[in-house]
Design a protein around this motif. Sequence first.
Motif, PDB file in Angstrom:
ATOM      1  N   LYS A  15       0.856  -1.193   0.000  1.00  0.00           N
ATOM      2  CA  LYS A  15       0.000   0.000   0.000  1.00  0.00           C
ATOM      3  C   LYS A  15       0.887   1.235   0.000  1.00  0.00           C
ATOM      4  CE  LYS A  15      -3.684   2.505   0.137  1.00  0.00           C
ATOM      5  NZ  LYS A  15      -4.637   2.532  -0.992  1.00  0.00           N
ATOM      6  N   THR A  55     -11.107  -4.670   4.218  1.00  0.00           N
ATOM      7  CA  THR A  55     -11.608  -4.020   2.996  1.00  0.00           C
ATOM      8  C   THR A  55     -11.947  -2.552   3.207  1.00  0.00           C
ATOM      9  OG1 THR A  55     -13.976  -4.586   3.242  1.00  0.00           O
ATOM     10  CG2 THR A  55     -12.557  -6.226   2.166  1.00  0.00           C
ATOM     11  N   GLU A  58      -7.938  -0.097  -0.058  1.00  0.00           N
ATOM     12  CA  GLU A  58      -7.625  -0.865  -1.270  1.00  0.00           C
ATOM     13  C   GLU A  58      -6.112  -1.031  -1.395  1.00  0.00           C
ATOM     14  OE1 GLU A  58      -8.474  -3.076  -4.418  1.00  0.00           O
ATOM     15  OE2 GLU A  58     -10.115  -1.794  -3.798  1.00  0.00           O
ATOM     16  N   GLN A  72     -11.707  -8.751  -2.225  1.00  0.00           N
ATOM     17  CA  GLN A  72     -11.572  -7.507  -2.978  1.00  0.00           C
ATOM     18  C   GLN A  72     -12.581  -6.483  -2.459  1.00  0.00           C
ATOM     19  OE1 GLN A  72     -11.955  -9.670  -6.842  1.00  0.00           O
ATOM     20  NE2 GLN A  72     -10.125  -8.516  -7.435  1.00  0.00           N
ATOM     21  N   ARG A  73     -12.283  -5.210  -2.694  1.00  0.00           N
ATOM     22  CA  ARG A  73     -13.163  -4.154  -2.185  1.00  0.00           C
ATOM     23  C   ARG A  73     -14.399  -3.938  -3.046  1.00  0.00           C
ATOM     24  NH1 ARG A  73     -11.349   1.550  -0.607  1.00  0.00           N
ATOM     25  NH2 ARG A  73     -13.170   1.448   0.746  1.00  0.00           N
ATOM     26  N   ASP A  74     -14.402  -4.469  -4.256  1.00  0.00           N
ATOM     27  CA  ASP A  74     -15.548  -4.237  -5.141  1.00  0.00           C
ATOM     28  C   ASP A  74     -16.749  -5.068  -4.661  1.00  0.00           C
ATOM     29  OD1 ASP A  74     -15.079  -6.846  -5.930  1.00  0.00           O
ATOM     30  OD2 ASP A  74     -14.001  -6.282  -7.748  1.00  0.00           O
TER      31      ASP A  74
END
Length: 317
Positions: A15, A55, A58, A72-74
Motif C-alpha cells: 500500500k 476491505t 484498497e 476484494q473491495r468491489d
Amino acid sequence: MVTKELAIDTRGLTKQFDRHIAVNDLHLQVASGETYGLIGPNGAGKTTLIRMLATAEEPTTGEIYINGDRLQRDSSNPTLKRRLGYLPDDFPLYDDLNVWDYLDYFARLYYLRQPRRSQRLYEVLELVQLTNKRNSQISTLSRGMKQRLSLARTIIHEPILLLLDEPVSGLDPIARMQFREIIKTLREAGMTILISSHVLSDLAELCTSVGIMELGYLVESASLDQLYQRLSRQQIIISTLGDREELQAELRNHSQVEEWEKMPDPHSLRVYFSGTAEDNANLLRALVEAGIPLREFHCTQEDLETIFLKLGHKQAS
C-alpha cells in the motif's frame, strides 16, 4: 492452489500513499483458529494492513485470501465481507442510544432476523458482561464498558475472522484484564483473531503467533514458541540467604552460566544460562552441595518485550 487451512494469506501486499509506502510486499499467513499478534512501532504499517484485510483500504498491489477466497473491495464476495469483524481504534459510539438499541441496529445491518436476532444480542451481552447494562444509555458507560460494547458490535454477526486494532488502548489494568478474558473465550471457541497492540504482555498471554512490522515490512512472523526458543535467552533468578559474592564465586565454576546481573534485592542475581533443563537441575544440585543457602531458584525466559526490543536493535544496526 490456495489452501483452505489459512484464515489469512496475503501475497505481495503493498500500500502506497503518494511517495510513502505504508505496507511493503507483505506475505502474511495466519492459520485458521490462531490468535495472531501484530507488533511494531507507530508508523510501522499495522493499521494500514488491518484496514486492507477489513476491505476499508484498497491495496496498491498484491492479493488477500480469506479462508481460501480472494478478498476484494468491489462488489464481489459480499458474503465473505459479511464474515469479517473489524474493530478500529477510533470507531464511534452513539451516546444517545441505549446498549440494546445500539446492538440491535448493527444486527439489523447484518440482516439478522427474529428470533435469532434477540437471541444473539443476549449472547454477546453476556459474553462482554453487559447484560445488566442493556437498557443503559451509552453516554453513562465507562471507557472499558464502551470498548466491550464495541467488541460486542464487532462479533454480533458471528464473523469467521476478527480484526482488532489496538483494542485495549487507553484502558486501565482492570478493563484490560476484562477485555483479555473475552478474547480468550473467543479464541477457545475457535475464532481466528488478528490483534495489534502496544501492550506486549497481553499479546504474550493471548497469542499463538506474532508478526513484527517495521517500516512497512513484516520482519518476523513465527509462533510464540518458536520465537522464544530462537530469540529468548533463558534466565534463572537465584536468591541466597547468605553473601551474594559467595554465590557469584560458585557460578564462575559453571561454563553454561553466560553472565549475570545484580537485582535490587542485595541477595539476588538474574543469571543468563545456556543449558538444558537437566543442566538447570545439575546447577541447582551443585549450588546446594557447595553450601550456598538458597531461598529461590526460579527458571524463566526473556519476555516478548525484550525480544521485540532486541529485534529492533538488529534492524537498526
